[in-house]
Design a protein around this motif. Structure first.
Motif, short mmCIF file in Angstrom:
data_model
loop_
_atom_site.label_atom_id
_atom_site.label_comp_id
_atom_site.label_asym_id
_atom_site.label_seq_id
_atom_site.Cartn_x
_atom_site.Cartn_y
_atom_site.Cartn_z
N ASP A 143 38.57 37.54 39.75
CA ASP A 143 39.58 36.75 39.65
C ASP A 143 40.33 36.72 38.51
OD1 ASP A 143 37.57 35.94 37.76
OD2 ASP A 143 37.06 34.19 39.09
N GLY A 144 39.96 37.73 37.56
CA GLY A 144 40.94 37.78 36.32
C GLY A 144 40.17 37.37 35.26
N GLU A 145 39.07 36.77 35.40
CA GLU A 145 38.35 36.20 34.26
C GLU A 145 37.72 37.09 33.12
OE1 GLU A 145 34.61 33.43 32.80
OE2 GLU A 145 35.02 33.69 35.05
N ILE A 146 37.64 37.14 32.12
CA ILE A 146 37.20 37.97 31.15
C ILE A 146 35.92 37.19 30.33
CG2 ILE A 146 37.80 39.53 29.23
CD1 ILE A 146 40.66 39.93 30.37
N GLN A 147 34.91 38.08 30.43
CA GLN A 147 33.88 37.46 29.47
C GLN A 147 33.40 38.56 28.33
OE1 GLN A 147 30.64 36.33 31.70
NE2 GLN A 147 31.70 34.75 32.85
N ALA A 156 30.02 49.63 33.31
CA ALA A 156 29.30 48.91 34.35
C ALA A 156 29.99 48.32 35.55
CB ALA A 156 28.44 47.63 33.61
N HIS A 157 29.47 48.59 36.53
CA HIS A 157 30.12 47.78 37.65
C HIS A 157 29.18 47.02 38.61
CE1 HIS A 157 33.08 50.93 36.69
NE2 HIS A 157 31.91 51.98 36.58
N LYS A 159 24.65 36.09 49.16
CA LYS A 159 26.01 36.39 49.43
C LYS A 159 26.82 36.72 48.22
CE LYS A 159 30.40 34.20 51.18
NZ LYS A 159 31.04 33.02 51.48
N VAL A 160 27.66 37.82 48.23
CA VAL A 160 28.20 38.26 46.98
C VAL A 160 29.40 37.18 46.79
CG1 VAL A 160 29.81 40.00 45.98
CG2 VAL A 160 27.65 40.62 47.28
N THR A 161 29.44 36.68 45.66
CA THR A 161 30.67 35.71 45.12
C THR A 161 31.57 36.22 44.32
OG1 THR A 161 29.21 35.09 43.42
CG2 THR A 161 28.95 33.69 45.67
N ARG A 162 31.07 37.27 43.53
CA ARG A 162 32.10 38.05 42.52
C ARG A 162 31.84 39.55 42.30
NH1 ARG A 162 32.62 34.68 37.11
NH2 ARG A 162 34.73 35.17 37.36
N TYR A 163 32.85 40.26 42.00
CA TYR A 163 32.54 41.53 41.50
C TYR A 163 33.40 41.56 40.17
CZ TYR A 163 32.96 42.01 46.62
OH TYR A 163 32.60 41.71 48.09
N PHE A 164 32.64 42.58 39.25
CA PHE A 164 33.23 42.89 38.10
C PHE A 164 33.01 44.53 37.47
CE2 PHE A 164 28.55 41.89 37.86
CZ PHE A 164 28.18 43.10 36.82
N LYS A 167 32.31 43.92 27.41
CA LYS A 167 33.57 43.01 27.81
C LYS A 167 33.63 43.25 29.55
CE LYS A 167 38.66 43.21 27.92
NZ LYS A 167 39.84 44.09 27.57
N PHE A 168 33.44 42.12 30.12
CA PHE A 168 33.32 41.75 31.76
C PHE A 168 34.84 41.40 32.16
CE2 PHE A 168 29.18 41.19 30.13
CZ PHE A 168 28.24 42.04 31.08
N ILE A 169 35.21 42.06 33.13
CA ILE A 169 36.35 41.59 33.93
C ILE A 169 36.09 41.58 35.26
CG2 ILE A 169 38.77 42.43 34.59
CD1 ILE A 169 38.94 44.26 32.09
N PHE A 170 36.17 40.23 35.51
CA PHE A 170 35.81 39.61 37.13
C PHE A 170 36.97 39.95 37.97
CE2 PHE A 170 32.52 37.98 34.33
CZ PHE A 170 31.59 38.07 34.99
#
Length: 177
Positions: free
Chosen positions: A85-89, A47-48, A57-62, A80-83
């Protein structure tokens, strides 16, 4: 003249009310290709997408990877999401069919049980998501829509609300590998 004013007012009210009518998953029942959750959400997916604030307004990409499978009639989506800014959820969904075209959905950060339905090329899932915000947790209502574009691609749009007001949205594409 009074009769004409009343008619105009009545028409205006009816148009306003009809504009507020919500879309039903059954509105897509004749659309193809058919989106059957057990078929599309089976195997490895990617997923993208983007997260938008309430103004759009777009605030994050993942980017995300999803391992999807079904056992004993219950679907699992291990995400598993990788944003940017480096955050992983991580989120693990459990999908439990309740009828031929409806299902319940649960995950660790979902409050209660989400309710989903599918028809034609569409799925609609509604749930409450616990989201970390400013060192606390807020519960947001999610109206999640998915549309199968072709056998390997689903477009997904989620609207996030709090007290009935839109606070953000998520748009993404999910692809079978």
């Amino acid at each position: 003249m009074k009769h004409l004013s009343f008619t105009a007012l009545a028409c205006s009210i009816l148009l306003t009310l009809s504009a507020c009518a919500s879309t039903s998953v059954n509105d897509y029942s004749k659309n193809t290709p058919k989106l059957i959750p057990q078929e599309f959400f089976n195997g490895n997916l990617t997923a993208h997408g983007v997260v938008k604030d309430r103004s759009g307004k777009v605030t994050r990409y993942f980017n995300a990877t999803i391992k999807a499978y079904w056992e004993n009639g219950v679907g699992t989506l291990d995400e598993k999401f990788i944003f940017d800014d480096g955050e992983i959820q991580y989120r693990i969904w459990k999908l439990s069919p309740t009828s031929q075209a409806k299902f319940n959905a649960t995950a660790g950060d979902v409050i209660g049980v989400g309710e989903g339905a599918f028809a034609g090329n569409a799925i609609n899932l509604n749930y409450v998501l616990a989201v970390q915000y400013n060192n606390s947790t807020i519960n947001l209502r999610v109206d999640d829509w998915m549309w199968l574009v072709d056998s390997n691609t689903v477009l997904n749009e989620s609207t996030l609300t709090k007290f009935g007001f839109k606070v953000g949205s998520v748009q993404l594409v999910i692809q079978k590998n």
